[in-house]
Every structure is written in structure tokens, then in C-alpha cells.
Design a protein around this motif. Structure first.
Motif, PDB file in Angstrom:
ATOM      1  N   LEU A   3       0.825  -1.196   0.000  1.00 32.81           N
ATOM      2  CA  LEU A   3       0.000   0.000   0.000  1.00 32.81           C
ATOM      3  C   LEU A   3       0.862   1.249   0.000  1.00 32.81           C
ATOM      4  O   LEU A   3       0.523   2.241  -0.644  1.00 32.81           O
ATOM      5  CB  LEU A   3      -0.909  -0.033   1.226  1.00 32.81           C
ATOM      6  CG  LEU A   3      -1.980   1.032   1.316  1.00 32.81           C
ATOM      7  CD1 LEU A   3      -2.954   0.905   0.156  1.00 32.81           C
ATOM      8  CD2 LEU A   3      -2.726   0.916   2.636  1.00 32.81           C
ATOM      9  N   LEU A   4       1.969   1.207   0.758  1.00 32.72           N
ATOM     10  CA  LEU A   4       2.876   2.333   0.862  1.00 32.72           C
ATOM     11  C   LEU A   4       4.259   1.909   0.377  1.00 32.72           C
ATOM     12  O   LEU A   4       4.801   0.937   0.870  1.00 32.72           O
ATOM     13  CB  LEU A   4       2.985   2.800   2.314  1.00 32.72           C
ATOM     14  CG  LEU A   4       1.757   3.430   2.933  1.00 32.72           C
ATOM     15  CD1 LEU A   4       2.001   3.711   4.405  1.00 32.72           C
ATOM     16  CD2 LEU A   4       1.366   4.705   2.217  1.00 32.72           C
ATOM     17  N   GLU A   5       4.794   2.663  -0.553  1.00 31.84           N
ATOM     18  CA  GLU A   5       6.137   2.399  -1.067  1.00 31.84           C
ATOM     19  C   GLU A   5       7.077   3.479  -0.576  1.00 31.84           C
ATOM     20  O   GLU A   5       6.835   4.671  -0.815  1.00 31.84           O
ATOM     21  CB  GLU A   5       6.126   2.393  -2.606  1.00 31.84           C
ATOM     22  CG  GLU A   5       5.295   1.297  -3.236  1.00 31.84           C
ATOM     23  CD  GLU A   5       5.955  -0.069  -3.168  1.00 31.84           C
ATOM     24  OE1 GLU A   5       5.267  -1.076  -3.415  1.00 31.84           O
ATOM     25  OE2 GLU A   5       7.161  -0.133  -2.861  1.00 31.84           O
ATOM     26  N   SER A  25       1.930   6.267  -2.602  1.00 30.83           N
ATOM     27  CA  SER A  25       0.824   5.324  -2.695  1.00 30.83           C
ATOM     28  C   SER A  25      -0.074   5.716  -3.861  1.00 30.83           C
ATOM     29  O   SER A  25      -0.041   6.860  -4.313  1.00 30.83           O
ATOM     30  CB  SER A  25       0.028   5.324  -1.397  1.00 30.83           C
ATOM     31  OG  SER A  25      -1.083   4.471  -1.502  1.00 30.83           O
ATOM     32  N   LYS A  70      -1.728  11.578  -1.596  1.00 28.50           N
ATOM     33  CA  LYS A  70      -1.333  10.211  -1.921  1.00 28.50           C
ATOM     34  C   LYS A  70       0.126   9.956  -1.576  1.00 28.50           C
ATOM     35  O   LYS A  70       0.582   8.810  -1.617  1.00 28.50           O
ATOM     36  CB  LYS A  70      -1.497   9.949  -3.424  1.00 28.50           C
ATOM     37  CG  LYS A  70      -2.920   9.948  -3.916  1.00 28.50           C
ATOM     38  CD  LYS A  70      -2.936   9.604  -5.392  1.00 28.50           C
ATOM     39  CE  LYS A  70      -4.337   9.551  -5.940  1.00 28.50           C
ATOM     40  NZ  LYS A  70      -4.329   9.198  -7.387  1.00 28.50           N
ATOM     41  N   ASP A  71       0.884  10.987  -1.278  1.00 30.33           N
ATOM     42  CA  ASP A  71       2.310  10.810  -1.081  1.00 30.33           C
ATOM     43  C   ASP A  71       2.851  11.849  -0.109  1.00 30.33           C
ATOM     44  O   ASP A  71       2.191  12.858   0.183  1.00 30.33           O
ATOM     45  CB  ASP A  71       3.053  10.906  -2.417  1.00 30.33           C
ATOM     46  CG  ASP A  71       2.719  12.182  -3.162  1.00 30.33           C
ATOM     47  OD1 ASP A  71       1.935  12.102  -4.123  1.00 30.33           O
ATOM     48  OD2 ASP A  71       3.218  13.254  -2.761  1.00 30.33           O
ATOM     49  N   GLY A  99       4.725   1.587   5.852  1.00 31.30           N
ATOM     50  CA  GLY A  99       5.656   1.260   4.788  1.00 31.30           C
ATOM     51  C   GLY A  99       6.810   0.462   5.358  1.00 31.30           C
ATOM     52  O   GLY A  99       6.926   0.294   6.577  1.00 31.30           O
TER      53      GLY A  99
END
Lengths: 108, 113
Positions: A3-5, A25, A70-71, A99
């Protein structure tokens, strides 16, 4: 699918340099948190960002939440050896999701 | 100073042993969590609890159980320890509400031989 990079996974830089790490994300979140985990300890909350485009500063650390929520990014100015640790971003889905983190090492 | 206290920093157990990991928080938090942390896999949620005597499975509950008899204490139980349960175990707590700020303990590094 994660889900989270977080990127980069690892970063080793000299004391005094600047750096930025990222949390991305494809999903939209109402808020995002950053934690720092020092060796041998549990994570400690640094900041929560809530509003798209929000910027928060904590001494030499600057956190930004993307406009679309989103980020996020974390920028460290003039890194110090005490900044060494694992930086984790986290969001609230139906529960808190983390993450995998960026492991940062500051060389004296 | 508010605290989440985990009973052991390091623990070495044998395969097949029953293992208890204890966690106590002094912040009167409703929510408590158990995570395990492994290199390359990040933090993974094992179990959580939003109230006394209440428990919910997280993402990787297999091989674990929990107990929450009192608000301040949340125990993680490995019924029959296996080598693949060697890991860093982290307990956390948070207050009820939409803004879940987690407070973590220092962790227990468990080695199962």
C-alpha cells in the motif's frame, strides 16, 4: 501490492549533507504519519500531516503531504549522526499500515 | 513520562516452548497492538485490541494468541514456538479516536532455537 512504497530503501550519506526520502501510494489518505526508529528501540512518532499540500517543520526536518494526499516526503537539512535510524511512514486504512521504511545512516 | 513497557528486551526459547510476551502501558489507552518486525518485511500486525477482553486478528495471527484481561496489559502468546517466529516483537498503544498516534515499547528480540 504494498500500500505504501518508501524510497530509497537504504541511504548512507556524510554528515552535513541534505537528503529527501519519499512515501508513495496510489490511494488517497486522510492523514499520514512519519515515525523514526533508532537502533534497539521502538518507532517514535515525528509528525502527522493532514491537509493536502501541508508542510510541517521539526527543527532540520521538513515534512510535506502531497496535494492529492497520496504521497509525502521528508527532507533533512544538514544531516547529523543523530538522524541515523529507520524512517517509517504510516497511514490509517481500517487500521494503521506501515511502509517498509528507509534506513538512513549518517557518516560522521 | 508516558510509557509502553515490554517485559523482556531479549529472549531465547526452544522450539515447542510456550512463550509469553508481556506489554504494559501507563497512558490509559484503549487500543493496544502487537507487531513483529523482520528485515525486508517491515512491521506486520499480529493482533490488536480496542477494549478489555476484546481482540481482533491482524495480518499474520497464525501461531499466536493474545490476552487482555486488564486495560493496561496486553499479552502475546506463542502456543508452541517455532524457528520462523524468531523476530523483533513490538507492542504499541493508542488512544481511542480517529487520530491514532501509536506509542511503542522498546521491543523484544525473540530467538527460537
Amino acid at each position: 501490492t504494498q500500500l505504501l512504497e518508501q524510497s530509497p530503501q537504504f541511504l548512507s550519506i556524510q554528515e552535513g549533507e541534505n537528503l529527501t526520502v519519499y512515501c508513495n501510494s496510489s490511494s488517497v489518505f486522510s492523514s499520514l504519519q512519519w515515525y523514526r526508529q533508532e537502533p534497539g528501540e521502538g518507532p517514535v512518532l515525528l509528525v502527522t500531516v493532514v491537509t493536502g499540500g501541508e508542510v510541517k517543520k521539526l527543527k532540520r526536518l521538513t515534512f510535506q503531504f502531497g496535494d492529492a494526499r497520496k504521497d509525502s516526503s521528508l527532507h533533512i537539512t544538514a544531516a547529523q549522526p543523530g538522524d541515523t535510524g529507520l524512517y517509517l511512514c504510516a497511514v490509517l486504512d481500517d487500521k494503521i499500515i506501515f511502509g517498509k521504511g528507509t534506513r538512513l545512516h549518517i557518516l560522521p | 513520562d508516558v510509557k509502553v513497557t515490554q517485559s523482556s528486551r531479549y529472549l531465547v526459547k526452544r522450539t515447542g516452548e510456550k512463550v509469553f510476551l508481556e506489554c504494559v502501558q501507563d497512558m490509559d489507552h484503549e487500543n493496544m497492538f502487537w507487531y513483529r518486525q523482520d528485515p525486508g518485511l517491515g512491521l506486520r500486525l499480529i493482533y490488536f485490541s480496542y477494549d478489555v477482553k476484546m481482540k481482533e486478528k491482524g495480518d499474520i495471527p497464525e501461531g499466536y494468541s493474545v490476552s487482555r484481561e486488564k486495560k493496561e496489559r496486553f499479552s502475546l502468546i506463542l502456543e508452541s514456538a517455532s524457528t520462523n517466529q524468531t523476530s523483533m516483537y513490538l507492542c504499541a498503544s493508542s488512544a481511542a479516536g480517529p487520530d491514532e498516534k501509536l506509542f511503542f515499547g522498546s521491543g523484544t528480540q525473540l530467538s527460537v532455537l
